[in-house]
Design a protein around this motif. Structure first.
Motif, mmCIF file in Angstrom:
data_model
loop_
_atom_site.group_PDB
_atom_site.id
_atom_site.type_symbol
_atom_site.label_atom_id
_atom_site.label_comp_id
_atom_site.label_asym_id
_atom_site.label_seq_id
_atom_site.Cartn_x
_atom_site.Cartn_y
_atom_site.Cartn_z
ATOM 1 N N MET A 1 1.777 9.866 -6.193
ATOM 2 C CA MET A 1 2.445 11.179 -5.888
ATOM 3 C C MET A 1 3.389 11.548 -6.622
ATOM 4 O O MET A 1 3.511 12.751 -7.299
ATOM 5 C CB MET A 1 2.983 11.174 -4.274
ATOM 6 C CG MET A 1 1.884 10.851 -3.227
ATOM 7 S SD MET A 1 0.918 12.317 -3.224
ATOM 8 C CE MET A 1 1.988 13.788 -2.788
ATOM 9 N N PHE A 2 4.278 10.752 -6.995
ATOM 10 C CA PHE A 2 5.456 10.849 -8.087
ATOM 11 C C PHE A 2 4.884 11.142 -9.379
ATOM 12 O O PHE A 2 5.397 12.059 -10.049
ATOM 13 C CB PHE A 2 6.335 9.684 -7.931
ATOM 14 C CG PHE A 2 7.430 9.669 -9.202
ATOM 15 C CD1 PHE A 2 8.503 10.638 -8.898
ATOM 16 C CD2 PHE A 2 7.454 9.048 -10.474
ATOM 17 C CE1 PHE A 2 9.648 10.676 -9.742
ATOM 18 C CE2 PHE A 2 8.268 9.244 -11.291
ATOM 19 C CZ PHE A 2 9.341 10.163 -10.951
ATOM 20 N N LYS B 1 1.981 12.762 -10.043
ATOM 21 C CA LYS B 1 1.298 13.944 -9.968
ATOM 22 C C LYS B 1 2.312 15.212 -10.018
ATOM 23 O O LYS B 1 2.336 16.113 -10.653
ATOM 24 C CB LYS B 1 0.442 14.197 -8.690
ATOM 25 C CG LYS B 1 -0.694 13.293 -8.956
ATOM 26 C CD LYS B 1 -1.673 13.633 -7.469
ATOM 27 C CE LYS B 1 -2.887 12.871 -7.575
ATOM 28 N NZ LYS B 1 -3.699 12.784 -6.246
ATOM 29 N N LEU B 2 3.541 15.109 -9.410
ATOM 30 C CA LEU B 2 4.315 16.105 -9.317
ATOM 31 C C LEU B 2 5.082 16.246 -10.432
ATOM 32 O O LEU B 2 5.526 17.399 -11.300
ATOM 33 C CB LEU B 2 5.327 15.646 -8.320
ATOM 34 C CG LEU B 2 5.004 15.670 -6.804
ATOM 35 C CD1 LEU B 2 6.223 15.223 -6.129
ATOM 36 C CD2 LEU B 2 4.595 17.124 -6.374
ATOM 37 N N ARG B 3 5.024 14.926 -11.279
ATOM 38 C CA ARG B 3 5.693 15.105 -12.713
ATOM 39 C C ARG B 3 4.980 15.684 -13.773
ATOM 40 O O ARG B 3 5.474 16.616 -14.533
ATOM 41 C CB ARG B 3 5.769 13.632 -13.257
ATOM 42 C CG ARG B 3 6.833 13.789 -14.570
ATOM 43 C CD ARG B 3 7.160 12.215 -14.968
ATOM 44 N NE ARG B 3 7.703 12.124 -15.972
ATOM 45 C CZ ARG B 3 8.494 11.204 -16.607
ATOM 46 N NH1 ARG B 3 8.118 10.118 -16.187
ATOM 47 N NH2 ARG B 3 9.158 11.116 -17.672
ATOM 48 N N ALA B 4 3.390 15.676 -13.434
ATOM 49 C CA ALA B 4 2.333 16.268 -14.599
ATOM 50 C C ALA B 4 2.645 17.952 -14.206
ATOM 51 O O ALA B 4 2.490 18.489 -15.035
ATOM 52 C CB ALA B 4 1.272 15.918 -14.149
ATOM 53 N N VAL B 5 2.653 18.452 -13.039
ATOM 54 C CA VAL B 5 2.726 19.695 -12.786
ATOM 55 C C VAL B 5 4.073 20.416 -13.217
ATOM 56 O O VAL B 5 4.115 21.526 -13.812
ATOM 57 C CB VAL B 5 2.490 20.003 -11.269
ATOM 58 C CG1 VAL B 5 2.760 21.555 -11.188
ATOM 59 C CG2 VAL B 5 1.342 19.733 -10.793
ATOM 60 N N ALA B 6 4.865 19.739 -13.393
ATOM 61 C CA ALA B 6 6.083 20.191 -13.748
ATOM 62 C C ALA B 6 6.139 20.413 -15.384
ATOM 63 O O ALA B 6 6.738 21.281 -16.108
ATOM 64 C CB ALA B 6 7.344 19.404 -13.459
ATOM 65 N N LEU C 1 0.897 -1.432 -0.011
ATOM 66 C CA LEU C 1 -0.135 0.116 0.011
ATOM 67 C C LEU C 1 1.023 1.207 0.038
ATOM 68 O O LEU C 1 0.485 2.290 -0.732
ATOM 69 C CB LEU C 1 -1.010 -0.093 1.254
ATOM 70 C CG LEU C 1 -1.951 1.360 1.365
ATOM 71 C CD1 LEU C 1 -3.014 1.208 0.086
ATOM 72 C CD2 LEU C 1 -2.791 1.055 2.496
ATOM 73 N N GLY C 2 2.020 1.289 0.793
ATOM 74 C CA GLY C 2 2.850 2.350 0.894
ATOM 75 C C GLY C 2 3.502 2.489 -0.419
ATOM 76 O O GLY C 2 3.600 3.855 -0.922
ATOM 77 N N ALA C 3 3.768 1.538 -1.072
ATOM 78 C CA ALA C 3 4.409 1.593 -2.256
ATOM 79 C C ALA C 3 3.547 2.157 -3.490
ATOM 80 O O ALA C 3 3.959 3.017 -4.391
ATOM 81 C CB ALA C 3 5.163 0.197 -3.009
ATOM 82 N N SER C 4 2.554 1.895 -3.418
ATOM 83 C CA SER C 4 1.314 2.478 -4.397
ATOM 84 C C SER C 4 1.064 3.761 -4.435
ATOM 85 O O SER C 4 1.092 4.761 -5.125
ATOM 86 C CB SER C 4 0.160 1.625 -4.279
ATOM 87 O OG SER C 4 -0.859 2.131 -5.126
#
Length: 263
Positions: free
Chosen positions: A255-256, A258-263, A247-250
């Motif tokens: 989050m990774f 989403k951060l890439r799309a904003v950039a 679950l933590g890995a998913s």
């Protein structure tokens, strides 16, 4: 008897001062012999040999002498005995380490054998004053030498060989002294048992061996079996922990992105 000189070298040949003359020719000739042995002072020589038994094999004996020489004595007789502490031991009873001592006593005894022979015979022929021929009992004639100055008794009258006549029966005495030496050897073998091993010194520690009882096979197997951990948990906690990790890995991957799309 040898002719002429058989008795000439051994003292009086015809009776010394006591020769009996008989005018009767019918007396038969005869020889009488007497022997006497005189013993002188004996001398003794003692030799002592010592050694130690090295090995006994059958009837063979190997001894080491005091000077270090090794002596092999083969085929010792069965009758041979060694006096060891008062016991008569055969060669088969000897032991390595025994001390042996052989004593050889040689005795030398001088002796003088005196042989006296009286010969009676009938005068056959006389050659005064040197010899006379007598007819002996076996019918043979024997010539004897008359010592110088020899006197004869004839009918109580002392005379010489010139008065001997054929047919007279006379007795002659022969004395022979023969010196000789008798040597005897006496052997005696004695022995002692080997000494016992020396006792340990008084301050030597004494090792005491204590025996421990051997455990029974079942008890020994049980003691050697590895110990097992007690069963105190199940697999459910492990599955739950694994679900939390996934679950933590998913969440991390979302989050990774989403951060890439904003950039």
């Amino acid at each position: 008897m040898n002719l002429k000189n058989s008795w000439a070298h051994i003292g009086p040949v015809l009776a010394v001062g006591t020769l009996c003359v008989v005018l009767t020719p019918s007396i038969s000739a005869q020889v009488q012999t007497e022997t006497e042995t005189t013993h002188g002072k004996a001398t003794h020589d003692v030799q002592v040999e010592r050694g130690e038994v090295v090995m006994v094999s059958g009837n063979d004996l190997i001894v080491k002498k005091d000077d270090g020489q090794i002596v092999h004595i083969p085929n010792v007789p069965e009758s041979a005995r060694v006096n060891v502490d008062g016991k008569q031991l055969s060669v088969h009873e000897l032991q390595p380490g025994m001390k042996l001592q052989r004593t050889i006593t040689t005795t030398t005894t001088p002796q003088t054998v005196t042989t006296t022979q009286n010969v009676t015979g009938t005068v056959w022929h006389v050659t005064p004053p040197t010899s006379v021929i007598l007819r002996l009992e076996d019918g043979t004639n024997q010539q004897f030498t008359i010592p110088r100055g020899q006197k004869f008794m004839i009918n109580g009258r002392e005379t010489d060989a010139r008065d001997l006549r054929r047919g007279m029966t006379i007795t002659a005495t022969r004395i022979v002294e023969e010196p000789m030496t008798v040597v005897t050897h006496q052997r005696e073998v004695t022995g002692t048992m080997p000494p016992p091993p020396p006792a340990p010194p008084a301050n030597t520690p004494i090792l005491i061996v204590v025996s421990r009882p051997t455990p029974a096979p079942a008890a020994a197997a049980e003691a050697e079996a590895p110990a097992k951990l007690p069963k105190t948990g199940s697999i459910v906690p492990s599955i739950g922990l694994l679900g939390i990790v996934f679950l933590g890995a998913s969440f991390g991957l979302t989050m990774f992105r989403k951060l890439r799309a904003v950039a």
